[in-house]
Design a protein around this motif. Sequence first.
Motif, PDB file in Angstrom:
ATOM      1  N   VAL A 213      42.661  34.737  41.172  1.00 46.22           N
ATOM      2  CA  VAL A 213      43.522  34.990  40.018  1.00 46.22           C
ATOM      3  C   VAL A 213      43.215  36.361  39.446  1.00 46.22           C
ATOM      4  O   VAL A 213      44.122  37.144  39.136  1.00 46.22           O
ATOM      5  CB  VAL A 213      43.314  33.897  38.948  1.00 46.22           C
ATOM      6  N   ILE A 214      41.918  36.652  39.333  1.00 46.66           N
ATOM      7  CA  ILE A 214      41.526  37.966  38.836  1.00 46.66           C
ATOM      8  C   ILE A 214      41.976  39.049  39.814  1.00 46.66           C
ATOM      9  O   ILE A 214      42.462  40.118  39.422  1.00 46.66           O
ATOM     10  CB  ILE A 214      40.010  38.025  38.618  1.00 46.66           C
ATOM     11  N   GLY A 215      41.829  38.764  41.111  1.00 47.74           N
ATOM     12  CA  GLY A 215      42.252  39.744  42.110  1.00 47.74           C
ATOM     13  C   GLY A 215      43.733  40.058  42.010  1.00 47.74           C
ATOM     14  O   GLY A 215      44.148  41.217  42.123  1.00 47.74           O
ATOM     15  N   SER A 216      44.553  39.036  41.773  1.00 41.41           N
ATOM     16  CA  SER A 216      45.997  39.255  41.637  1.00 41.41           C
ATOM     17  C   SER A 216      46.296  40.097  40.411  1.00 41.41           C
ATOM     18  O   SER A 216      47.129  41.006  40.437  1.00 41.41           O
ATOM     19  CB  SER A 216      46.724  37.905  41.538  1.00 41.41           C
ATOM     20  N   LEU A 217      45.605  39.791  39.300  1.00 40.26           N
ATOM     21  CA  LEU A 217      45.828  40.541  38.071  1.00 40.26           C
ATOM     22  C   LEU A 217      45.387  41.994  38.240  1.00 40.26           C
ATOM     23  O   LEU A 217      46.080  42.926  37.817  1.00 40.26           O
ATOM     24  CB  LEU A 217      45.061  39.879  36.915  1.00 40.26           C
ATOM     25  N   VAL A 218      44.227  42.189  38.896  1.00 37.24           N
ATOM     26  CA  VAL A 218      43.743  43.549  39.121  1.00 37.24           C
ATOM     27  C   VAL A 218      44.714  44.315  40.016  1.00 37.24           C
ATOM     28  O   VAL A 218      45.018  45.497  39.781  1.00 37.24           O
ATOM     29  CB  VAL A 218      42.337  43.510  39.753  1.00 37.24           C
ATOM     30  N   GLY A 219      45.231  43.639  41.055  1.00 37.49           N
ATOM     31  CA  GLY A 219      46.185  44.304  41.942  1.00 37.49           C
ATOM     32  C   GLY A 219      47.422  44.754  41.202  1.00 37.49           C
ATOM     33  O   GLY A 219      47.938  45.858  41.424  1.00 37.49           O
ATOM     34  N   PHE A 220      47.917  43.910  40.299  1.00 37.75           N
ATOM     35  CA  PHE A 220      49.100  44.293  39.518  1.00 37.75           C
ATOM     36  C   PHE A 220      48.798  45.507  38.647  1.00 37.75           C
ATOM     37  O   PHE A 220      49.611  46.427  38.549  1.00 37.75           O
ATOM     38  CB  PHE A 220      49.543  43.109  38.648  1.00 37.75           C
ATOM     39  N   CYS A 221      47.617  45.514  38.013  1.00 37.52           N
ATOM     40  CA  CYS A 221      47.260  46.630  37.147  1.00 37.52           C
ATOM     41  C   CYS A 221      47.109  47.922  37.958  1.00 37.52           C
ATOM     42  O   CYS A 221      47.534  49.001  37.523  1.00 37.52           O
ATOM     43  CB  CYS A 221      45.955  46.325  36.406  1.00 37.52           C
ATOM     44  N   HIS A 222      46.510  47.810  39.120  1.00 36.99           N
ATOM     45  CA  HIS A 222      46.366  49.008  39.966  1.00 36.99           C
ATOM     46  C   HIS A 222      47.722  49.538  40.381  1.00 36.99           C
ATOM     47  O   HIS A 222      47.907  50.761  40.507  1.00 36.99           O
ATOM     48  CB  HIS A 222      45.515  48.678  41.182  1.00 36.99           C
ATOM     49  N   ASP A 223      48.685  48.644  40.623  1.00 31.94           N
ATOM     50  CA  ASP A 223      50.034  49.090  40.971  1.00 31.94           C
ATOM     51  C   ASP A 223      50.651  49.883  39.823  1.00 31.94           C
ATOM     52  O   ASP A 223      51.519  50.744  40.040  1.00 31.94           O
ATOM     53  CB  ASP A 223      50.924  47.888  41.290  1.00 31.94           C
ATOM     54  N   GLN A 224      50.216  49.568  38.594  1.00 29.14           N
ATOM     55  CA  GLN A 224      50.723  50.292  37.427  1.00 29.14           C
ATOM     56  C   GLN A 224      49.861  51.511  37.088  1.00 29.14           C
ATOM     57  O   GLN A 224      50.045  52.102  36.014  1.00 29.14           O
ATOM     58  CB  GLN A 224      50.763  49.341  36.207  1.00 29.14           C
ATOM     59  N   LYS A 225      48.952  51.852  38.023  1.00 28.57           N
ATOM     60  CA  LYS A 225      48.033  52.989  37.831  1.00 28.57           C
ATOM     61  C   LYS A 225      47.104  52.765  36.624  1.00 28.57           C
ATOM     62  O   LYS A 225      46.767  53.688  35.892  1.00 28.57           O
ATOM     63  CB  LYS A 225      48.827  54.298  37.625  1.00 28.57           C
ATOM     64  N   LEU A 226      46.674  51.536  36.433  1.00 28.70           N
ATOM     65  CA  LEU A 226      45.795  51.187  35.329  1.00 28.70           C
ATOM     66  C   LEU A 226      44.420  50.821  35.873  1.00 28.70           C
ATOM     67  O   LEU A 226      44.305  50.163  36.910  1.00 28.70           O
ATOM     68  CB  LEU A 226      46.355  49.997  34.531  1.00 28.70           C
ATOM     69  N   LEU A 227      43.369  51.255  35.171  1.00 29.81           N
ATOM     70  CA  LEU A 227      42.018  50.856  35.505  1.00 29.81           C
ATOM     71  C   LEU A 227      41.722  49.514  34.846  1.00 29.81           C
ATOM     72  O   LEU A 227      42.252  49.188  33.777  1.00 29.81           O
ATOM     73  CB  LEU A 227      41.011  51.901  35.023  1.00 29.81           C
ATOM     74  N   VAL A 228      40.833  48.718  35.461  1.00 32.50           N
ATOM     75  CA  VAL A 228      40.535  47.378  34.959  1.00 32.50           C
ATOM     76  C   VAL A 228      39.042  47.265  34.698  1.00 32.50           C
ATOM     77  O   VAL A 228      38.214  47.556  35.567  1.00 32.50           O
ATOM     78  CB  VAL A 228      40.976  46.287  35.954  1.00 32.50           C
ATOM     79  N   THR A 229      38.725  46.815  33.463  1.00 31.30           N
ATOM     80  CA  THR A 229      37.335  46.539  33.080  1.00 31.30           C
ATOM     81  C   THR A 229      37.211  45.055  32.792  1.00 31.30           C
ATOM     82  O   THR A 229      38.009  44.484  32.042  1.00 31.30           O
ATOM     83  CB  THR A 229      36.935  47.342  31.830  1.00 31.30           C
ATOM     84  N   ALA A 230      36.192  44.416  33.381  1.00 25.71           N
ATOM     85  CA  ALA A 230      35.945  42.991  33.143  1.00 25.71           C
ATOM     86  C   ALA A 230      34.858  42.854  32.087  1.00 25.71           C
ATOM     87  O   ALA A 230      33.758  43.383  32.250  1.00 25.71           O
ATOM     88  CB  ALA A 230      35.546  42.295  34.426  1.00 25.71           C
ATOM     89  N   GLU A 231      35.152  42.124  30.995  1.00 27.34           N
ATOM     90  CA  GLU A 231      34.174  41.897  29.931  1.00 27.34           C
ATOM     91  C   GLU A 231      33.445  40.574  30.174  1.00 27.34           C
ATOM     92  O   GLU A 231      33.912  39.715  30.909  1.00 27.34           O
ATOM     93  CB  GLU A 231      34.861  41.857  28.563  1.00 27.34           C
ATOM     94  N   GLY A 232      32.304  40.409  29.531  1.00 26.95           N
ATOM     95  CA  GLY A 232      31.602  39.136  29.567  1.00 26.95           C
ATOM     96  C   GLY A 232      30.876  38.862  30.867  1.00 26.95           C
ATOM     97  O   GLY A 232      30.722  37.691  31.250  1.00 26.95           O
ATOM     98  N   VAL A 233      30.404  39.887  31.570  1.00 25.09           N
ATOM     99  CA  VAL A 233      29.670  39.693  32.819  1.00 25.09           C
ATOM    100  C   VAL A 233      28.249  39.251  32.467  1.00 25.09           C
ATOM    101  O   VAL A 233      27.503  39.993  31.817  1.00 25.09           O
ATOM    102  CB  VAL A 233      29.655  40.975  33.662  1.00 25.09           C
ATOM    103  N   GLU A 234      27.879  38.038  32.910  1.00 24.31           N
ATOM    104  CA  GLU A 234      26.589  37.474  32.505  1.00 24.31           C
ATOM    105  C   GLU A 234      25.576  37.415  33.660  1.00 24.31           C
ATOM    106  O   GLU A 234      24.369  37.352  33.419  1.00 24.31           O
ATOM    107  CB  GLU A 234      26.794  36.043  31.967  1.00 24.31           C
ATOM    108  N   THR A 235      26.035  37.422  34.926  1.00 22.10           N
ATOM    109  CA  THR A 235      25.105  37.249  36.059  1.00 22.10           C
ATOM    110  C   THR A 235      25.408  38.287  37.137  1.00 22.10           C
ATOM    111  O   THR A 235      26.505  38.867  37.192  1.00 22.10           O
ATOM    112  CB  THR A 235      25.241  35.843  36.670  1.00 22.10           C
ATOM    113  N   ARG A 236      24.434  38.456  38.021  1.00 21.53           N
ATOM    114  CA  ARG A 236      24.626  39.396  39.136  1.00 21.53           C
ATOM    115  C   ARG A 236      25.678  38.867  40.093  1.00 21.53           C
ATOM    116  O   ARG A 236      26.506  39.625  40.609  1.00 21.53           O
ATOM    117  CB  ARG A 236      23.288  39.599  39.857  1.00 21.53           C
ATOM    118  N   GLU A 237      25.666  37.554  40.305  1.00 20.45           N
ATOM    119  CA  GLU A 237      26.669  36.965  41.204  1.00 20.45           C
ATOM    120  C   GLU A 237      28.068  37.179  40.654  1.00 20.45           C
ATOM    121  O   GLU A 237      29.001  37.534  41.386  1.00 20.45           O
ATOM    122  CB  GLU A 237      26.398  35.467  41.372  1.00 20.45           C
TER     123      GLU A 237
END
Length: 776
Positions: A715-739
């Motif tokens: 789901v995140i990959g699809s959303l990121v792909g759409f944003c990249h198509d719009q020439k937008l950079l994507v930042t993910a918030e709330g990263v808690e683990t290395r995995e």
Amino acid sequence: MKLNRRLPFLIIPVLFTSFLLTGVGLYFVEKRAIYSLVQSAVEKEASELAGSLNAYTYFAGGTLASIVQSDALRRYALTADKYLRTLAFDSAIDEILDSAADLPAKYFSVMFLRSDGVADYYYEDSLDPFAEPSPELISWVSQLFVERRQEDKVFFESSGKIALARVLNSDTLKPAFDVGNSRNFAVAVFISPSLFETRRLQLEEEGRTVTLFPGELQRPNIDRLIAVRDIPGFGFLAVEAGQEEVEKDLQNVLLKMILWFLALAAATHLVLQWLLKKYVTGPIKQLEQQFSHIDLDGTNDITPYTANDEIGSLNASFIKLYDTFKQTYEQTRELAEKDSLTKLYNRRVFSLTLDQLITRAGRAHGNGQVGLLYIDIDNFKYVNDHYGHTAGDMVLQSFAYRLHEITRGSDVVFDNLAGDENITSARLAGDEFSVIIHGYFKDDVPGKVAERILMICENGFSCEKGNYPITLSIGVAVYPQDGRSAEELVINADSAMYESKKSGKNTISYYSAELSEYARHQQEIEIELKRLDAGELELYYMPIVDAETGGILAFEALLRWFSARLGQIPPDTFIPMAENLGLHQQIDMWVLERAFDDAPVLWEKYGEQAEISINISAAEFFSVDFVDKLFSLVARKQIAAERFTIEITETFYRDHTASSLERLKRIKEAGFKLAIDDFGSGFTSIIQLVDFPIDIVKIDRLFIMKAVENRKFEVIGSLVGFCHDQKLLVTAEGVETREGARNLRDAGCDALQGYYFSKPQALNQLIDQYHAGKEI
């Protein structure tokens, strides 16, 4: 002729004539009242006596009918032994009397008399076991056989007894057609009407004459002070009041009125002459001169009165003065009681009304309740900032009118109220209103009224000029359980209203003890916020890292408030409060200026590639002068705008307009990068990614946590792909683990931010403890 010379000729005839006519009229009114009062009393007494006598008659008749129709009479007739049948019938008589009406009687008896005049059976309700019927009663019953009558009833006034008798055939126990037959016998019931006699004696002691006329006599004529009632079977009952007593009362009244008339007329004449000379004719000229020179309305155009005397001149001046005073009074009263904009009651009248209602309810000994609704219009400042204060005033006027209409008691919601006057609506201040409810009988009435009010802004608020995105937050508190005084009730209702705002607005909240503590704390925060010292504010910075290398790309500036009195206050607590209080611009400009000042220090330590991301209140984008102030600060600080990112908070997505979007474009054109913060939290839509002039999309931390938890990285990959198509950079918030960081990197995220890399830190900590990033 002057007024002072005409006084005796005016006063004496009018005074004595009016007093005489008034006295005569009052005498006849008093006379009529006395006669009417006595006549009403006589009528009531006659009805009372007749009703009492009839009640005993009905009782005797009912008892006679019960005996005639009873099985005991049949057993009596069939039993040969006189002793046994007498004993059996005595028990039957007792049962009949027990089931009959309970009327007090000094004497009650039952007698069976044969046609030959011999009493075959006699029962008497007395302590004498050998009681015998009186000759008077035997003679009256025997007369039925002589006159061949089947039944009769009579009232023996000499002995005070009611007698009813019926002749029966001894074989059939039915009414005898041949009364003279020797096989017949008579059943007779005798009773003394004790209540009737007692009341009769009382009335005679009070001067009344009570007469019982036999049925065969002509009914007496009814005159004043006499009341006559029919007594079926007996004749007529008359009650008469003594004429002498009434006449004596009238003579006393007449004498008193004559004395009062003479004394009052003489005294009034003397007093009027003295008063008129002292307070009218003497000062009237002086008053005329004073009022003639008063300029009441800013002009000297005073129309004189046509009468050529002092009263005429004074009257003309008073008319002018009265008209001016009346107009001034009405205007002053309107200003003193009503809010000038909405025409609802103002806070002063509201406070007085609430205090009076609580005092009155307190005297009801636990049966009085007063409900208070505290209403605040959500997003009203947005209306003022976005549409202007003229539109804001129009919204307040329209809302006040609808609030007044819906609380007038015309709806079925208000069936439990005593009347329309039991609901009072008022404007307290700005966008705050109140409704007081009292005189209701069901506890849910305040809640139902609040629900009806909430519906005013169910789909925004529409008026003549359009639809406005406002809602209502309503707090409810009830006397006495939620407050023992008006001040306490207002504070608690206000606390409940703030709870509604905290709960997402457009809701109703009811006061509770827990809410009181929360409201007290919120009030303390608000007080401290209004006198905020900038020295208590501090910027913390949270790293944003490259998803591929883990190196630091940027820092997000996060505001912290360390209150000297309350300690650290979370941003999600004080920032919305600052927006509601109109303090957001002052705070936002401090954040921008501090971030611009801290940037060179960060660049020196982390390199000039590390950009600074700054959160700005959405309310700023609705302010017409924010962009100019921002550009002025950029010029003064001489910073490069392209090295800074302005983050747009979620409120902007919901409430943005064409003008606010235009300001966003100006900021973009000035070189700033723009980022949508908290994407996926529910406020933004995909189409806004296309419409807004943005560079970066920051995916909400809760969205990220849910996706990581459920391992739905596609789901995140699809959303990121759409944003990249719009020439937008994507930042993910709330990263808690290395995995999680690796999975988000593999999903295509450009940058990562979260506690896995670093918590927000003060500037000096970042400088003292260098963060090179973190391996992914």
